[in-house]
Design an enzyme around this catalytic site. Structure first.
Site, PDB file in Angstrom:
ATOM      1  N   ASP A   1       0.850  -1.193   0.000  1.00 10.32           N
ATOM      2  CA  ASP A   1       0.000   0.000   0.000  1.00 10.32           C
ATOM      3  C   ASP A   1       0.885   1.242   0.000  1.00 10.32           C
ATOM      4  O   ASP A   1       1.877   1.299   0.729  1.00 10.32           O
ATOM      5  CB  ASP A   1      -0.851   0.091   1.284  1.00 10.32           C
ATOM      6  CG  ASP A   1      -1.831  -1.059   1.425  1.00 10.32           C
ATOM      7  OD1 ASP A   1      -2.020  -1.786   0.433  1.00 10.32           O
ATOM      8  OD2 ASP A   1      -2.388  -1.224   2.525  1.00 10.32           O
TER       9      ASP A   1
ATOM     10  N   THR B   1       2.118 -20.756  -2.963  1.00  9.89           N
ATOM     11  CA  THR B   1       2.982 -19.858  -2.179  1.00  9.89           C
ATOM     12  C   THR B   1       3.373 -18.581  -2.926  1.00  9.89           C
ATOM     13  O   THR B   1       3.995 -17.706  -2.358  1.00  9.89           O
ATOM     14  CB  THR B   1       4.292 -20.567  -1.765  1.00  9.89           C
ATOM     15  OG1 THR B   1       5.055 -20.846  -2.940  1.00  9.89           O
ATOM     16  CG2 THR B   1       4.016 -21.853  -1.027  1.00  9.89           C
TER      17      THR B   1
ATOM     18  N   CYS C   1     -24.680   2.051  27.695  1.00  8.32           N
ATOM     19  CA  CYS C   1     -24.599   3.424  27.211  1.00  8.32           C
ATOM     20  C   CYS C   1     -25.928   3.862  26.585  1.00  8.32           C
ATOM     21  O   CYS C   1     -26.881   4.074  27.317  1.00  8.32           O
ATOM     22  CB  CYS C   1     -23.405   3.587  26.272  1.00  8.32           C
ATOM     23  SG  CYS C   1     -22.772   5.273  26.303  1.00  8.32           S
TER      24      CYS C   1
ATOM     25  N   GLY D   1     -28.033   2.035  25.350  1.00  9.09           N
ATOM     26  CA  GLY D   1     -28.963   1.005  25.846  1.00  9.09           C
ATOM     27  C   GLY D   1     -29.483   1.355  27.232  1.00  9.09           C
ATOM     28  O   GLY D   1     -30.659   1.141  27.547  1.00  9.09           O
TER      29      GLY D   1
ATOM     30  N   GLU E   1     -30.873  14.045  22.644  1.00 10.11           N
ATOM     31  CA  GLU E   1     -30.090  13.690  21.460  1.00 10.11           C
ATOM     32  C   GLU E   1     -31.026  13.329  20.307  1.00 10.11           C
ATOM     33  O   GLU E   1     -30.775  13.642  19.155  1.00 10.11           O
ATOM     34  CB  GLU E   1     -29.164  12.489  21.760  1.00 10.11           C
ATOM     35  CG  GLU E   1     -28.390  12.002  20.529  1.00 10.11           C
ATOM     36  CD  GLU E   1     -27.566  10.743  20.782  1.00 10.11           C
ATOM     37  OE1 GLU E   1     -27.690  10.126  21.862  1.00 10.11           O
ATOM     38  OE2 GLU E   1     -26.802  10.362  19.882  1.00 10.11           O
TER      39      GLU E   1
ATOM     40  N   HIS F   1     -19.034   1.600  29.482  1.00 11.57           N
ATOM     41  CA  HIS F   1     -18.844   0.433  28.617  1.00 11.57           C
ATOM     42  C   HIS F   1     -18.048  -0.649  29.351  1.00 11.57           C
ATOM     43  O   HIS F   1     -16.820  -0.678  29.255  1.00 11.57           O
ATOM     44  CB  HIS F   1     -18.077   0.832  27.355  1.00 11.57           C
ATOM     45  CG  HIS F   1     -18.840   1.723  26.442  1.00 11.57           C
ATOM     46  ND1 HIS F   1     -19.507   1.242  25.340  1.00 11.57           N
ATOM     47  CD2 HIS F   1     -19.054   3.056  26.461  1.00 11.57           C
ATOM     48  CE1 HIS F   1     -20.085   2.258  24.712  1.00 11.57           C
ATOM     49  NE2 HIS F   1     -19.826   3.367  25.372  1.00 11.57           N
TER      50      HIS F   1
ATOM     51  N   GLU G   1     -17.674  -3.605  28.622  1.00 17.66           N
ATOM     52  CA  GLU G   1     -17.021  -4.532  27.682  1.00 17.66           C
ATOM     53  C   GLU G   1     -15.552  -4.195  27.449  1.00 17.66           C
ATOM     54  O   GLU G   1     -14.763  -5.072  27.113  1.00 17.66           O
ATOM     55  CB  GLU G   1     -17.790  -4.568  26.352  1.00 17.66           C
ATOM     56  CG  GLU G   1     -17.734  -3.311  25.495  1.00 17.66           C
ATOM     57  CD  GLU G   1     -18.799  -2.267  25.835  1.00 17.66           C
ATOM     58  OE1 GLU G   1     -19.326  -2.305  26.965  1.00 17.66           O
ATOM     59  OE2 GLU G   1     -19.101  -1.419  24.972  1.00 17.66           O
TER      60      GLU G   1
HETATM   61  N1  GLN Z   1     -25.420   8.607  21.916  1.00 21.24           N
HETATM   62  C1  GLN Z   1     -25.355   8.528  23.341  1.00 21.24           C
HETATM   63  C2  GLN Z   1     -24.552   9.681  23.949  1.00 21.24           C
HETATM   64  O1  GLN Z   1     -23.809  10.324  23.278  1.00 21.24           O
HETATM   65  C3  GLN Z   1     -24.779   7.184  23.774  1.00 21.24           C
HETATM   66  C4  GLN Z   1     -23.400   6.939  23.308  1.00 21.24           C
HETATM   67  C5  GLN Z   1     -23.001   5.478  23.387  1.00 21.24           C
HETATM   68  O2  GLN Z   1     -23.843   4.599  23.419  1.00 21.24           O
HETATM   69  N2  GLN Z   1     -21.719   5.185  23.353  1.00 21.24           N
HETATM   70  O3  GLN Z   1     -24.692   9.960  25.110  1.00 21.24           O
END
Ligand code: GLN
Length: 534
Positions: free
Chosen positions: A147, A188, A381, A383, A405, A507, A509
């Protein structure tokens, strides 16, 4: 201090990140202090503003950097925390150089790719090692050899090799051995060509890691070695495997760690200690049951967009000898009519993080379903924010409650910006980012999960729970069980009387590791297992 550069050839997506993380793991398991960094050749300053479909998940570090998802693999495999300096892009390099140029720091000189860009790259290659006493720094170079945009990186690595010598800098090239279905042959030639490409840039790989769908014969290994100038024992086979967690063992079997240490003239003693990892793999590969978890989100066609969530589920379930089957559900498809049909048969629901309006109604429906059915629910978040909206609408009776939002003029802005955020207009890196302390309230589900008063979790969002409504929520049963003490921000909400209904503004995770699964995911998986047997 020693450096390993990892390049990729033939095609992209060969799993350089996993190879880097697995090699790092093997060296770490032999007692070396190892870290891994990633250099990406694109011009964005960081992936923070990229669409997940372009780039997959944005991984957030403790110090609040928005980075490449490979850093997630490094953290999960090595059980380390990375930082903003672990991920460098061409955008970052040029930003530094252009700022310097405007300040007149180049003293009238012409600013050029060589030496100015390559010098800045080299400075960043060696930055981590100057800060901490690592034995080995692994650097993954993004992109594929050949690249145009990768050239300055390869050149800078070549120079570092020249300056520090072959005992301190080695090159590992990951390549693909192509399988031709028609003739049932392994080929190869593409590997030979990609090594030639490297050689033309002045780099002779010390080690080749060959991705292949079928085992490489001795003859084939010899042929690859002969054509590429790589010693035969350094032609390493990386056979396709069903799980990435096998890769460290697989590379160990090929003695990759020993080849590396010998190149560096470092002692090779005994075996790497992979006992913890081995226990995990053993359980993971012998599951007693399978849980079905619905992941409701906007970018479900690209599973990489939710990489860390997927991995965190595997860690948590694996340690409990459970398999997880993720149902990828596009929230935009969910309607009141198909909800029951689409979500029936799952033992838990995760509503994913995200930004913007699309698919919001489906997320709210899924949350309502989980709340009413007593189905284990984890909202991350966005969610979590939508769990607050759902509760406001259907329990508190505020039918038009929303996050500003999505609906700026809602009469019930239960999720809103903080006053000081209202003036921010830049898009990159302006959110609440990185690790913040979260105080856990005694006697709550969150307390039982974490079992300590203070935890640190990573954030990436702009909007917050609106404290003006807090008392009303708590009275009606949505309890605040975690908060950021300094600013009194709501970090965790949970539903009283529900077996597992938890929304987190952060988060979790991003902090799950193979050998240290995250308590929230463990608890969620535990609740899902209960649900299926109950
Ligand atoms: N959009 C939402 C905020 O800005 C949640 C962001 C997210 O889920 N990482 O607060």
């Amino acid at each position: 201090m020693r450096y390993i550069f990892i390049t990729g050839g033939v095609v992209s997506s060969l799993g350089k990140g996993i190879v880097a993380a697995s090699l790092g793991k093997l060296l770490q398991a032999r007692g070396y202090r190892v870290t891994i960094q990633k250099f990406d050749p694109y011009l964005n300053v960081d992936p923070g503003t990229l669409n997940p479909y372009e780039h997959g998940e944005v991984f957030v570090t403790d110090d609040g950097a928005e980075t490449d998802l490979d850093l997630g693999h490094y953290e999960r495999f090595l059980n380390i925390s990375t930082s903003r300096d672990h991920n460098v892009t061409t955008g970052k390099i040029y930003q530094t150089i252009l700022e310097r140029e405007r300040k007149g720091e180049y003293l009238g000189k012409t600013v050029q790719v060589i030496p100015h860009v390559t010098d800045e790259i080299k400075r960043r290659f060696t930055l981590l090692a100057q800060r901490e006493p690592y034995d080995i720094v692994i650097t993954e170079l993004g992109g594929t050899v050949g690249d145009i945009e990768s050239l300055p990186y390869i050149e800078a690595a070549r120079q570092l090799h020249y300056e520090l010598g072959p005992l301190r800098v080695i090159f590992l090239h990951l390549t693909l051995i192509v399988y031709l279905e028609a003739t049932r042959e392994l080929k190869t030639k593409p590997t030979q060509h990609s090594v030639k490409e490297l050689q033309q840039a002045g780099v002779q790989p010390d080690i080749l890691v060959c991705r292949t769908a079928y085992p490489l014969s001795r003859e084939l290994r010899a042929k690859i070695a002969l054509h590429t100038n790589v010693p035969r024992n350094a032609v390493i086979q990386a056979l396709d495997v069903p799980t990435i967690y096998q890769v460290p063992f697989q590379l160990r079997k090929e003695k990759l760690d020993e080849v590396v240490l010998r190149r560096f003239r470092l002692p090779v003693r005994g075996e790497p200690d992979l006992s913890g990892w081995g226990t995990f793999l053993e359980k993971l590969q012998n599951p007693q049951a399978t849980l079905r978890i619905a992941l409701v989100g906007k970018y479900v066609d690209l599973h990489d967009a939710y990489k860390s969530i997927q991995e965190a589920l595997i860690h948590a379930a694996g340690w409990q000898a459970l398999a997880v089957e993720i149902g990828w559900i596009y929230s935009g498809d969910l309607t009141a009519d198909n909800l029951e049909r689409r979500l029936r048969g799952y033992q838990g629901i995760i509503v994913a993080p995200g930004f913007g309006e699309r698919g919001i109604a489906g997320k709210i429906l899924a949350i309502q379903y989980a709340r009413q059915e007593g189905l284990p629910f984890l909202g991350i978040c966005l969610g979590m924010q939508m769990a607050v909206v759902e509760f406001a609408r259907h329990v508190l009776g505020w039918a038009e409650a929303h996050s500003t939002e999505i609906q700026p003029d809602t009469p019930y802005p239960v999720i809103d910006l903080m006053p000081e955020q209202r003036t921010v207009t830049a898009k990159g890196g302006t959110m609440r980012l990185g690790a913040y302390p979260c105080e856990i309230k005694r006697g709550t589900l969150a307390w039982r999960i974490y079992q300590k008063p203070l935890v640190y979790e990573r954030h990436r969002h702009r909007y917050e729970f609106n404290n003006a409504y807090r008392a009303a929520f708590e009275e009606a049963g949505l309890v605040v069980s975690g908060r950021y003490p300094e600013k009194d921000l709501v970090e965790i909400v949970e539903l009283r009387g529900h077996p597992f209904f938890v929304g987190v503004q952060f988060h979790p995770e991003f902090r799950s590791r193979v050998e240290e699964p995250h308590p929230l995911f463990k608890a969620f998986i535990g609740a899902a297992a209960q649900y299926s047997s109950g």
